[in-house]
Scaffold this motif. Sequence first.
Motif, PDB file in Angstrom:
ATOM      1  N   LEU A 274     -12.578   7.306  -7.099  1.00 23.88           N
ATOM      2  CA  LEU A 274     -11.212   7.222  -6.590  1.00 23.88           C
ATOM      3  C   LEU A 274     -10.272   6.830  -7.722  1.00 23.88           C
ATOM      4  N   PHE A 275      -9.128   7.495  -7.785  1.00 22.93           N
ATOM      5  CA  PHE A 275      -8.110   7.186  -8.784  1.00 22.93           C
ATOM      6  C   PHE A 275      -6.752   7.050  -8.093  1.00 22.93           C
ATOM      7  N   GLY A 276      -6.059   5.955  -8.387  1.00 25.66           N
ATOM      8  CA  GLY A 276      -4.698   5.797  -7.905  1.00 25.66           C
ATOM      9  C   GLY A 276      -3.725   6.525  -8.817  1.00 25.66           C
ATOM     10  N   VAL A 277      -2.766   7.235  -8.233  1.00 26.46           N
ATOM     11  CA  VAL A 277      -1.826   8.043  -9.006  1.00 26.46           C
ATOM     12  C   VAL A 277      -0.400   7.741  -8.564  1.00 26.46           C
ATOM     13  N   GLY A 355      -2.560   8.127  -3.398  1.00 31.84           N
ATOM     14  CA  GLY A 355      -1.164   7.824  -3.672  1.00 31.84           C
ATOM     15  C   GLY A 355      -0.388   7.657  -2.393  1.00 31.84           C
ATOM     16  N   HIS A 356       0.894   7.367  -2.534  1.00 35.96           N
ATOM     17  CA  HIS A 356       1.778   7.204  -1.383  1.00 35.96           C
ATOM     18  C   HIS A 356       2.763   8.369  -1.368  1.00 35.96           C
ATOM     19  N   ASP A 374      -3.764   9.659   1.317  1.00 37.74           N
ATOM     20  CA  ASP A 374      -2.337   9.333   1.272  1.00 37.74           C
ATOM     21  C   ASP A 374      -2.090   8.092   2.120  1.00 37.74           C
ATOM     22  N   THR A 375      -1.637   7.015   1.473  1.00 37.59           N
ATOM     23  CA  THR A 375      -1.453   5.754   2.195  1.00 37.59           C
ATOM     24  C   THR A 375      -0.329   5.832   3.231  1.00 37.59           C
ATOM     25  N   SER A 376       0.591   6.773   3.078  1.00 37.81           N
ATOM     26  CA  SER A 376       1.639   6.917   4.093  1.00 37.81           C
ATOM     27  C   SER A 376       1.073   7.456   5.393  1.00 37.81           C
ATOM     28  N   VAL A 419       2.666   1.809 -12.608  1.00 38.07           N
ATOM     29  CA  VAL A 419       1.378   1.103 -12.639  1.00 38.07           C
ATOM     30  C   VAL A 419       1.226   0.254 -11.374  1.00 38.07           C
ATOM     31  N   GLU A 420       2.272  -0.487 -11.055  1.00 42.22           N
ATOM     32  CA  GLU A 420       2.261  -1.342  -9.874  1.00 42.22           C
ATOM     33  C   GLU A 420       2.039  -0.519  -8.601  1.00 42.22           C
ATOM     34  N   ASP A 421       2.720   0.620  -8.502  1.00 42.48           N
ATOM     35  CA  ASP A 421       2.609   1.453  -7.298  1.00 42.48           C
ATOM     36  C   ASP A 421       1.253   2.130  -7.197  1.00 42.48           C
ATOM     37  N   ALA A 422       0.709   2.584  -8.325  1.00 44.59           N
ATOM     38  CA  ALA A 422      -0.601   3.235  -8.311  1.00 44.59           C
ATOM     39  C   ALA A 422      -1.695   2.262  -7.900  1.00 44.59           C
TER      40      ALA A 422
END
Length: 612
Positions: A274-277, A355-356, A374-376, A419-422
């Motif tokens: 898993l990678f946050g983008v 991501g969001h 998608d977190t949304s 960075v914070e959002d990812a």
Amino acid sequence: GGLGGVGGFAKGGPLPDDTSGAAEVEEEAEEDREWEHGGHWDDYINIYGANATASVKVRAGYFKKRRSLNEWNIQELVLWTLGQVVSPKWIFVKNKPLLSKVFLIPIDGMTMEAYKQHRSSLPFLSGLAVKSIDQEAASSTSTESFFCGGVAFSANKNSEFDRLSVLNSLLNCKKKCLKEAQAQYSAKNNNDGPAIKKQRTEQKGSCEKSCGNNESLNDANIDPELPSAEFYLLSRHELESNNFPLHENPECEDFTVLPSPAKETDEGKGKVRLFGVDCEMVSTAEGFELARVTIVDEDHKVVYDELAKPENAITNYNTKFSGITKEMLDPIKKTLKDVQHEIGNLLTQHDILVGHSLENDLKALKLIHMRVLDTSLLYPHARGPPFKLALRVIVQKFLGRAIQVPSQNEGANGGHDSVEDAVAALELAQLKIANGPRFGIGSPTCFELFKILLSHRRSVGIFAKPKAVQRFAHPSSVHAIQCDSDAEVLRKAASSAEHSSIDLSVCHLTSFMDPPSNEKLQALDQGMKELYRRAPRNTLFIITMGQGPMWQVKPLVLEQISIHRNPKKQWTISKDQQLKAAREKAKAGVACFIVKQEAQGKLPRSEDHKEP
């Protein structure tokens, strides 16, 4: 003799008064008093005989001021039959204690219009509805008012983006409605003796313990066999509905894809990364273009963080939202193609991107990727799609910290820090995976129907496709039967009706969410016939139809979203009226209520299927 179940359907609109209502209420109350003050099944058998039957009749007078039934009407019937709430005003159930099982069967996609159109292809199902509500009332009004024996049903939560929206609303009781019904029940029975009062107090405490507080639907670790990250991947339908870039979209012709994974070693087989983008964009003469992209790994470490020079002249740096300034981008030489090449060396098609509102990031990267979280959507808005919660709102609620605070962001430029959002999006996805499908989607205004019934020592089960089972089969004491098709749902439910002791069985049918075919209609009718045949005498069937045709609504919604994002276009009044009409048409469903009066293994006589 004759067809089981007095039940039926009434289309929306004023109906005549129910002249027999008062007598029915008194008869119903007397049955309740007998049963709850020491009545037993054997007592009823002795009084009515071994072939005693229950029956239901919808009260026509209820619809004089109401156009249709809603989710709560269905829930209160289930709860009154199997739990302890006051009897519904809109339906009369004769000999309620004789009811042996309840089958709640939502048929999503089969609207009132579709049912009317295809009724001839559903001879068994439509035959059950013909022995309808109140024949005297039906004969005094138009045929359209009673609509082939059916009752108009309209789900309040009916989303073209969530195929489980109606099932979700059926299985979650509004706390306000539930408390009012329980209060009325308590007032009705305030003359009970000490033993009965003690029993009710114990059951009430059990219910409150089971339902929990305002976070009752967000209980963590309630199922030891929680699904993996892949369970939460967006389906193709969800990708399309949320405007993700896809190959068939003409606007995505020049988009790239990630490379296929290299040959896996034995050590790496089956491992999912898993990678946050998160991307930041600036405005150019051609619209939004990429200015910065950040990728973090599962340990929340930054593995890629680069600025990119847009191809076109920048018209607005959107610093308030992006955190990007002219000084940051002026010395940058790296282009979008360079970024795509570098990301291709880092990620593969097998990796999951998190991501969001990730569709916007993928469009900025000009990247098509099918494995996304998608977190949304993992933490949906209470009003349902297309509304979405802001990332900072979800983080504050579930992670307990503030993000996107200007003074905390690098350079104090304001705006978002990618960075914070990812990291935040990845943490939220990991939290969801660790706690299960129900985490983050509960409402403080609702109680779960399954939990309420379990608190009354009733057994419940759900027969549905894997996503619905994973989402609703909680707590673990719910019988969860995963099926791959509607035919399998009905086949397994029929076997359960014959052999199991499940009190409430929810059978979720979804094949009509797409345009129906003769094969689908015949399979549905035959499946319902076999389920009915194998069910025991005095089984209550509650059949709801609705949530369609979404394939007609969705294009209008997507067009509306696209126009709202483009200030140069305008959403017209005629378009708005067209969308409202399409949604109302999609919400207009039908509900049917039938009690089987034949012995197990028997069907109604063939002549009872002939329409009058």
